[in-house]
Scaffold this motif. Structure first.
Motif, PDB file in Angstrom:
ATOM      1  N   ILE A 112       0.821  -1.215   0.000  1.00 21.08           N
ATOM      2  CA  ILE A 112       0.000   0.000   0.000  1.00 21.08           C
ATOM      3  C   ILE A 112       0.852   1.261   0.000  1.00 21.08           C
ATOM      4  CG2 ILE A 112      -2.115  -0.892   1.034  1.00 21.08           C
ATOM      5  CD1 ILE A 112      -1.070   0.222   3.701  1.00 21.08           C
ATOM      6  N   ARG A 114       2.769   2.781  -1.923  1.00 20.08           N
ATOM      7  CA  ARG A 114       3.221   3.205  -3.243  1.00 20.08           C
ATOM      8  C   ARG A 114       2.542   4.525  -3.518  1.00 20.08           C
ATOM      9  NH1 ARG A 114       4.912  -0.392  -7.397  1.00 20.08           N
ATOM     10  NH2 ARG A 114       5.759  -2.282  -6.465  1.00 20.08           N
ATOM     11  N   PHE A 115       3.345   5.514  -3.916  1.00 18.97           N
ATOM     12  CA  PHE A 115       2.826   6.875  -3.889  1.00 18.97           C
ATOM     13  C   PHE A 115       2.533   7.473  -5.257  1.00 18.97           C
ATOM     14  CE2 PHE A 115       5.253   6.148  -0.035  1.00 18.97           C
ATOM     15  CZ  PHE A 115       4.309   6.482   0.921  1.00 18.97           C
ATOM     16  N   PHE A 116       2.992   6.859  -6.305  1.00 23.21           N
ATOM     17  CA  PHE A 116       2.847   7.550  -7.588  1.00 23.21           C
ATOM     18  C   PHE A 116       2.037   6.820  -8.633  1.00 23.21           C
ATOM     19  CE2 PHE A 116       6.534   9.520  -5.583  1.00 23.21           C
ATOM     20  CZ  PHE A 116       6.063  10.827  -5.559  1.00 23.21           C
ATOM     21  N   ARG A 117       2.155   5.485  -8.687  1.00 19.08           N
ATOM     22  CA  ARG A 117       1.436   4.805  -9.760  1.00 19.08           C
ATOM     23  C   ARG A 117      -0.058   4.801  -9.484  1.00 19.08           C
ATOM     24  NH1 ARG A 117       3.274  -0.868 -11.614  1.00 19.08           N
ATOM     25  NH2 ARG A 117       4.141  -0.945  -9.524  1.00 19.08           N
ATOM     26  N   PRO A 118      -0.878   5.186 -10.471  1.00 23.29           N
ATOM     27  CA  PRO A 118      -2.334   5.182 -10.260  1.00 23.29           C
ATOM     28  C   PRO A 118      -2.820   3.766  -9.957  1.00 23.29           C
ATOM     29  CG  PRO A 118      -1.781   6.340 -12.287  1.00 23.29           C
ATOM     30  CD  PRO A 118      -0.524   5.676 -11.804  1.00 23.29           C
ATOM     31  N   VAL A 119      -3.436   3.606  -8.807  1.00 20.87           N
ATOM     32  CA  VAL A 119      -3.798   2.267  -8.350  1.00 20.87           C
ATOM     33  C   VAL A 119      -4.931   1.677  -9.187  1.00 20.87           C
ATOM     34  CG1 VAL A 119      -5.411   3.104  -6.582  1.00 20.87           C
ATOM     35  CG2 VAL A 119      -4.308   0.901  -6.294  1.00 20.87           C
TER      36      VAL A 119
ATOM     37  N   PHE B 188       2.004  16.601  -7.072  1.00 24.75           N
ATOM     38  CA  PHE B 188       2.399  15.585  -6.104  1.00 24.75           C
ATOM     39  C   PHE B 188       1.170  15.034  -5.371  1.00 24.75           C
ATOM     40  CE2 PHE B 188       4.080  14.814  -1.672  1.00 24.75           C
ATOM     41  CZ  PHE B 188       4.755  13.642  -1.971  1.00 24.75           C
ATOM     42  N   ALA B 191      -1.108  13.030  -7.638  1.00 22.88           N
ATOM     43  CA  ALA B 191      -0.587  11.676  -7.849  1.00 22.88           C
ATOM     44  C   ALA B 191      -0.847  10.809  -6.621  1.00 22.88           C
ATOM     45  CB  ALA B 191       0.911  11.728  -8.167  1.00 22.88           C
ATOM     46  N   LEU B 192      -0.593  11.381  -5.447  1.00 22.10           N
ATOM     47  CA  LEU B 192      -0.823  10.636  -4.201  1.00 22.10           C
ATOM     48  C   LEU B 192      -2.272  10.193  -4.081  1.00 22.10           C
ATOM     49  CD1 LEU B 192       1.056  12.584  -1.377  1.00 22.10           C
ATOM     50  CD2 LEU B 192       1.648  10.392  -2.377  1.00 22.10           C
ATOM     51  N   ARG B 194      -4.331   9.387  -6.212  1.00 21.22           N
ATOM     52  CA  ARG B 194      -4.719   8.285  -7.104  1.00 21.22           C
ATOM     53  C   ARG B 194      -3.889   7.036  -6.874  1.00 21.22           C
ATOM     54  NH1 ARG B 194      -6.406   9.916 -12.615  1.00 21.22           N
ATOM     55  NH2 ARG B 194      -4.701   8.627 -13.282  1.00 21.22           N
ATOM     56  N   SER B 195      -2.926   7.118  -5.965  1.00 16.41           N
ATOM     57  CA  SER B 195      -2.013   5.990  -5.769  1.00 16.41           C
ATOM     58  C   SER B 195      -2.598   4.956  -4.818  1.00 16.41           C
ATOM     59  CB  SER B 195      -0.699   6.503  -5.191  1.00 16.41           C
ATOM     60  OG  SER B 195      -0.915   6.931  -3.854  1.00 16.41           O
ATOM     61  N   PHE B 197      -1.434   4.283  -1.952  1.00 16.04           N
ATOM     62  CA  PHE B 197      -1.462   4.916  -0.641  1.00 16.04           C
ATOM     63  C   PHE B 197      -2.708   5.787  -0.481  1.00 16.04           C
ATOM     64  CE2 PHE B 197      -0.367   8.559   2.062  1.00 16.04           C
ATOM     65  CZ  PHE B 197      -0.127   7.873   3.247  1.00 16.04           C
ATOM     66  N   GLY B 198      -3.024   6.554  -1.526  1.00 20.43           N
ATOM     67  CA  GLY B 198      -4.199   7.426  -1.467  1.00 20.43           C
ATOM     68  C   GLY B 198      -5.488   6.633  -1.283  1.00 20.43           C
TER      69      GLY B 198
END
Lengths: 251, 327
Positions: A112, A114-119, B188, B191-192, B194-195, B197-198
């Protein structure tokens, strides 16, 4: 007989003078549905919390897949393969159906942070999520917002999210509650199939469902298991009839 | 195109066009005013990440805003007096370089946020609000009595810090720096949001049981979000101090925390661009109403009340609709 996958050994839990769980032993074996029934206030929720995490028993222990999990957190138990559905729907209400399912797949995969790739563009997660949604029959509602789903659909989604975790056991807390007759029947058919892959500990109020689905039934009254056995044994048990089934019939 | 996307584009375009117009018509004051809005917007975007995305209502974000200010103040102060920040166990000298100041600010703010978060995230609701407030107040009183750096009077920096290749004392050039920083922060946070983590953070805000049932621990998500949020707000503090070439304990005050929260609520909680709209509206109100009456905060209060009661989604909720994007 095969070894139980979930083995609850003599757990007790008191709140002040109230014995919510009194030396309860219970197990779940591969391929079965073990139903837990009991009147309101019997301590079913307390028991489920001790199995799924969140409440530590005063004594006794919980073994899961051969491992003592009594001291593990809820999250750690989930990672070991305990799939749970809640009595009161616990979904991310602002998210879409698909997002909820992807969340399950993501939590199971574990990455979880991961900060940049669109999930929502992750093909693996989408595949797992879609497969689970199809299994419960929600594939046409992927982009619906969860808060707009009907009560029954939320139940289905709860099951789907638990499926994305590919758990070793399911703990289902009243999955039929509030479902219409048709919904209940569909879910029953589904659970009857599912148990061959993943055994289910089922807490349920719907007696028809329990007697149809369960391989074994345990009856919990005032924090104690007063009877445990096959459907026929429980149906014919005079103590159960007076303590529980009788009361049901009167109301 | 969705309404929200159009609003975002319009906002960014306006924040580009207005200062350029002010520059052409030679109104440096308006450029500085817009710079203030941009810097506040960055602070708000930072808080919004904790508040809107993580549901962490922090009333102590002045701690990070002020820390950014003091990082800039202390480093620049030592550079202009040719002294070192510390000599032992190793020498740290001051600097007048913006990029270095930003980097130090971001790291220290994140560390401070982890410290504050590790303690305060054990609580929730009102207790969380009060503990974050208490931490900011501690720093406020600490800086008041910190006479090395001016105590209550604060620190003045004579010349704005430098950025390679630019004349930062020129209002439009400093504006450009802040605008680009805002764009980067927005990208930034977008992006967060949509990640992985988000997604997990948002789910945790909506239902902690759910995130635990899928095998994850809410605390870790919250702490990470709080650190990111603190770092962004810290960065805006450094920019704010450089804008004024002055830093004082006021940056740590609870009124500052409150104002940052006002940007978020006015603009729209939980939307990436919400605080930008909120900060711009705040500055416009401050400028227009402040010209009418010294007691302009009364009108601000009334507007805030209206937003909270009738437009929960803030300015963005009114214009772009209640619906938050799902993609």
């Amino acid at each position: 007989m095969t070894d139980p996958i979930l083995d609850i050994r003599g757990i007790s839990k008191s709140f002040g003078a109230l014995k919510a769980s009194n030396n309860i032993s219970l197990d779940l074996r591969p391929g079965e549905i073990h139903a837990l029934i009991g009147p309101n206030g019997a301590g079913k929720s307390t028991l489920i919390k001790q199995i799924a995490g969140g409440l530590r028993p005063d004594s006794g222990s919980v073994y899961f897949d051969g491992q003592d999990i009594t001291d593990l957190s809820t999250a750690a138990r989930a990672r070991l393969g305990m799939g749970r559905t809640f009595q009161v729907s616990s979904l991310a209400m602002e998210y879409t159906v698909l997002q909820n399912a992807v969340l399950g797949a993501l939590g199971n995969r574990g990455d979880i942070f991961r900060f940049f790739r669109p999930v929502m563009k992750d093909a693996d997660l989408l595949a797992t999520a879609s497969e689970a949604l199809e299994m419960v029959g929600l594939e046409d509602f992927k982009s619906s917002v969860t808060s707009e789903l009907s009560h029954g659909q939320r139940r289905q989604l709860e099951v789907a999210v638990a499926l994305t975790l590919s758990p070793k056991v399911f703990l289902m807390d009243e999955p039929m509650a509030g479902l219409g007759t048709e919904g209940s029947h569909r879910l029953m058919g589904f659970l009857g199939e599912l148990k061959h892959k993943t055994p289910i500990l089922l807490v349920e109020h719907d007696m028809d469902a329990v007697f149809t689905l369960a391989d074994r039934i345990s009856v919990l009254v005032y924090g104690e298991i007063i009877a445990s056995g096959s459907v026929d044994e429980i149906r014919g048990n005079p103590i159960v009839r007076s303590a529980y089934l009788g009361e049901e019939a009167e109301t | 195109m969705r309404k929200e996307t159009i609003c975002n584009a319009a906002l960014l375009f306006g924040l580009l066009a207005f200062p350029l117009w002010a520059w052409v018509t030679d109104e440096p004051f308006l450029i500085t005013l817009t710079t203030r809005a941009i810097v506040f917007a960055i602070a708000g975007v930072g808080l919004n990440f904790a508040l809107g995305f993580g549901g962490l209502v922090s009333l102590g974000h002045a701690a990070f805003f002020g820390l950014g200010g003091y990082v800039m103040g202390v480093l620049a102060f030592h550079a202009q007096t040719y002294t070192s920040v510390m000599d032992w166990p190793f020498v740290i000298s001051g600097t007048k370089s913006m990029p270095i100041i930003w980097l130090v600010t971001i790291i220290l703010s994140a560390v401070l946020a982890v410290g504050i978060g590790a303690l305060s995230l054990r609580t929730s609701g009102v207790y969380f609000i009060m503990i974050t407030l208490a931490f900011a107040q501690m720093l406020f009183y600490f800086t008041i009595s910190w006479s090395t750096y001016g105590g209550e009077d604060g620190l003045s920096i004579y010349v704005r810090n430098g950025f390679p290749g630019l004349n930062t004392m020129d209002p439009i050039q400093y504006y450009a720096i802040c605008y680009v920083v805002l764009l980067m922060v927005l990208a930034f946070v977008f992006a967060l949001s949509r990640s992985s983590f988000g997604l997990a953070l948002g789910a945790s805000r909506q239902n902690e049981d759910r995130i635990q049932a899928v095998g994850q621990v809410p605390f870790r998500l919250y702490l990470t979000a709080f650190a990111i949020s603190g770092a962004i707000t810290g960065l805006s503090g450094a920019l704010f101090a450089d804008l004024n070439r002055f830093v004082s304990p006021t940056m740590f005050s609870w009124q500052t925390s409150g104002e940052i929260m006002v940007f978020v609520i006015l603009g729209g909680v939980g939307r990436v661009f919400g605080p930008v709209a909120g900060a711009v509206l705040f500055i416009v109100l401050e400028h227009l109403l402040g010209g009418l009456s010294e007691f302009w905060h009364i009108y601000l209060g009334a507007i805030l009340l209206g937003v909270v009661l009738f437009a929960r989604g803030g300015l963005y909720g009114l214009i772009a609709g209640r619906e938050v994007a799902h993609d």
